[in-house]
Motif scaffolding. Sequence first.
Motif, PDB file in Angstrom:
ATOM      1  N   GLY A 181     -13.236 -94.284 -34.235  1.00 21.25           N
ATOM      2  CA  GLY A 181     -13.639 -94.859 -35.514  1.00 21.25           C
ATOM      3  C   GLY A 181     -13.321 -93.923 -36.654  1.00 21.25           C
ATOM      4  O   GLY A 181     -12.973 -92.755 -36.469  1.00 21.25           O
ATOM      5  N   ASP A 182     -13.428 -94.447 -37.863  1.00 22.36           N
ATOM      6  CA  ASP A 182     -13.271 -93.639 -39.067  1.00 22.36           C
ATOM      7  C   ASP A 182     -14.572 -92.891 -39.331  1.00 22.36           C
ATOM      8  O   ASP A 182     -15.668 -93.483 -39.304  1.00 22.36           O
ATOM      9  N   THR A 183     -14.460 -91.594 -39.607  1.00 27.01           N
ATOM     10  CA  THR A 183     -15.659 -90.809 -39.911  1.00 27.01           C
ATOM     11  C   THR A 183     -16.041 -90.927 -41.379  1.00 27.01           C
ATOM     12  O   THR A 183     -17.199 -90.731 -41.737  1.00 27.01           O
ATOM     13  N   GLY A 184     -15.070 -91.226 -42.230  1.00 25.41           N
ATOM     14  CA  GLY A 184     -15.311 -91.311 -43.665  1.00 25.41           C
ATOM     15  C   GLY A 184     -14.153 -90.697 -44.419  1.00 25.41           C
ATOM     16  O   GLY A 184     -13.019 -90.666 -43.927  1.00 25.41           O
ATOM     17  N   PRO A 185     -14.397 -90.163 -45.614  1.00 32.04           N
ATOM     18  CA  PRO A 185     -13.298 -89.590 -46.384  1.00 32.04           C
ATOM     19  C   PRO A 185     -12.729 -88.355 -45.699  1.00 32.04           C
ATOM     20  O   PRO A 185     -13.467 -87.526 -45.157  1.00 32.04           O
ATOM     21  N   GLY A 186     -11.402 -88.281 -45.708  1.00 38.16           N
ATOM     22  CA  GLY A 186     -10.729 -87.065 -45.267  1.00 38.16           C
ATOM     23  C   GLY A 186     -10.308 -86.297 -46.500  1.00 38.16           C
ATOM     24  O   GLY A 186     -11.056 -85.482 -47.046  1.00 38.16           O
ATOM     25  N   ASN A 187      -9.096 -86.606 -46.985  1.00 35.80           N
ATOM     26  CA  ASN A 187      -8.578 -85.952 -48.184  1.00 35.80           C
ATOM     27  C   ASN A 187      -8.724 -86.800 -49.445  1.00 35.80           C
ATOM     28  O   ASN A 187      -8.495 -86.297 -50.543  1.00 35.80           O
ATOM     29  N   CYS A 188      -9.069 -88.091 -49.328  1.00 37.15           N
ATOM     30  CA  CYS A 188      -8.922 -88.992 -50.482  1.00 37.15           C
ATOM     31  C   CYS A 188      -9.800 -88.590 -51.661  1.00 37.15           C
ATOM     32  O   CYS A 188      -9.332 -88.584 -52.809  1.00 37.15           O
ATOM     33  N   LEU A 189     -11.068 -88.248 -51.414  1.00 39.97           N
ATOM     34  CA  LEU A 189     -11.940 -87.862 -52.520  1.00 39.97           C
ATOM     35  C   LEU A 189     -11.564 -86.495 -53.067  1.00 39.97           C
ATOM     36  O   LEU A 189     -11.647 -86.244 -54.277  1.00 39.97           O
ATOM     37  N   ILE A 190     -11.137 -85.604 -52.185  1.00 41.26           N
ATOM     38  CA  ILE A 190     -10.690 -84.273 -52.607  1.00 41.26           C
ATOM     39  C   ILE A 190      -9.454 -84.398 -53.494  1.00 41.26           C
ATOM     40  O   ILE A 190      -9.357 -83.757 -54.552  1.00 41.26           O
ATOM     41  N   ASP A 191      -8.508 -85.228 -53.077  1.00 37.36           N
ATOM     42  CA  ASP A 191      -7.285 -85.425 -53.870  1.00 37.36           C
ATOM     43  C   ASP A 191      -7.623 -85.974 -55.254  1.00 37.36           C
ATOM     44  O   ASP A 191      -7.078 -85.517 -56.271  1.00 37.36           O
ATOM     45  N   ALA A 192      -8.507 -86.966 -55.300  1.00 33.47           N
ATOM     46  CA  ALA A 192      -8.863 -87.573 -56.582  1.00 33.47           C
ATOM     47  C   ALA A 192      -9.525 -86.554 -57.507  1.00 33.47           C
ATOM     48  O   ALA A 192      -9.257 -86.519 -58.717  1.00 33.47           O
ATOM     49  N   ALA A 193     -10.374 -85.697 -56.941  1.00 34.56           N
ATOM     50  CA  ALA A 193     -11.040 -84.677 -57.757  1.00 34.56           C
ATOM     51  C   ALA A 193     -10.055 -83.627 -58.255  1.00 34.56           C
ATOM     52  O   ALA A 193     -10.175 -83.140 -59.385  1.00 34.56           O
ATOM     53  N   ALA A 194      -9.068 -83.275 -57.433  1.00 34.75           N
ATOM     54  CA  ALA A 194      -8.056 -82.312 -57.857  1.00 34.75           C
ATOM     55  C   ALA A 194      -7.219 -82.872 -59.005  1.00 34.75           C
ATOM     56  O   ALA A 194      -6.921 -82.166 -59.982  1.00 34.75           O
TER      57      ALA A 194
END
Length: 389
Positions: A181-194
């Motif tokens: 299953g998906d655990t949740g955000p991987g890089n997506c929220l980090i990328d958006a914040a960067a």
Amino acid sequence: MRVLALSSGTSVDAIDVALADLTDAEGTLIMRPLGHAEVPWPEELRKRIVAALPPALPGAGEWCALDTLVGQAFGDAAAAASESLGPAELVVSHGQTLFHWVRDGRARGTLQVGAPAWIHARCGLPVVHDLRTADIAAGGHGAPLVSLLDQLWLGGTATAALNVGGIANVTLLGGADVVTGDTGPGNCLIDAAARAFDGRPYDAGGELAATGTVDRRALDLLLTDPFYAQPLPRSTGREHFHAGYVAERLAALPDSPTGPDLLATLTELTARTIAAQVRGVARVVVSGGGAHNRVLMSRLRELLPGVVTATSLGLDGDAKEAYLFAVLGYLAVRGLPGTAPRRLDRPDGPRCTGAARPVVLGSLTPPAPAPCEPATVPVSRLQILEEQP
């Protein structure tokens, strides 16, 4: 059979291309990786794709245009790969996901654009596509499909196979059950914040997070998302963890973190939500772009046992998902299921994705003739040969 796979993930940073030589004999699937490349998106098209992702509502006209334009870009990538990596006999295209429809914990549908007819027109090869819908129609989540490769390759040892892309997913192996299953955000929220902080596309190596401090109030609030309480199997995407997600979740928090402190907090969120789903294993095999984030990998090593990379075990972690789609396309034209069983003692029973039964994944363009004969023996293990230089 030489299979060329094309995919683009939720980060929309490049078209991943992989060429593999695949065959099967007496239940063993044998793969020799022949090469991997990342083809940059045409910048204007990449911007249009990102602008169409949730929570945007672009409308049918833009979806239609993107279906054509992405198909043409994938066709160009396939033609270029045939020149640089070598000829193929089959193309497999995952396409670009625009929407993954999940309601009340159940996947209802999924939309990947990249019309396969354009790929076929460009390179003249049969194309396997639409790899997720059949599993959803059988009651599954259509994700994470990498669980089949994980089970065939790493099964037999108590292992968590972890892929950290835009969304992170895990496959738990070693017992009688295969859990995914998906655990949740991987890089997506980090990328958006960067991007919001200083315009960089991602936090390379965890550089920004390393200079920040985790905000415990913000972290605790983010961890209250009901998604994390759902049992595996589960799936998610940018529909839930979109670019405005963090601001919405932290709106009621005075003095919410910004800059490096926010990057440190979101990196900790990824590590904590991954670790919450991993239990009863001796090792964790990491692939995907997150494996290059030193801060994230350091936290995973503190939280989890035996963290290693897929690359260290013989499969390029940056290319693993592209090679997965090569495997799924090969199994499709051989008439073999593309999902792992939930219980290893019931190979024809329910699947770890939540589907009620095994299904052959994908459709073929053009529909005939099939590029090979159907298989007579299902595969139960994967042997990866040394990558051809």
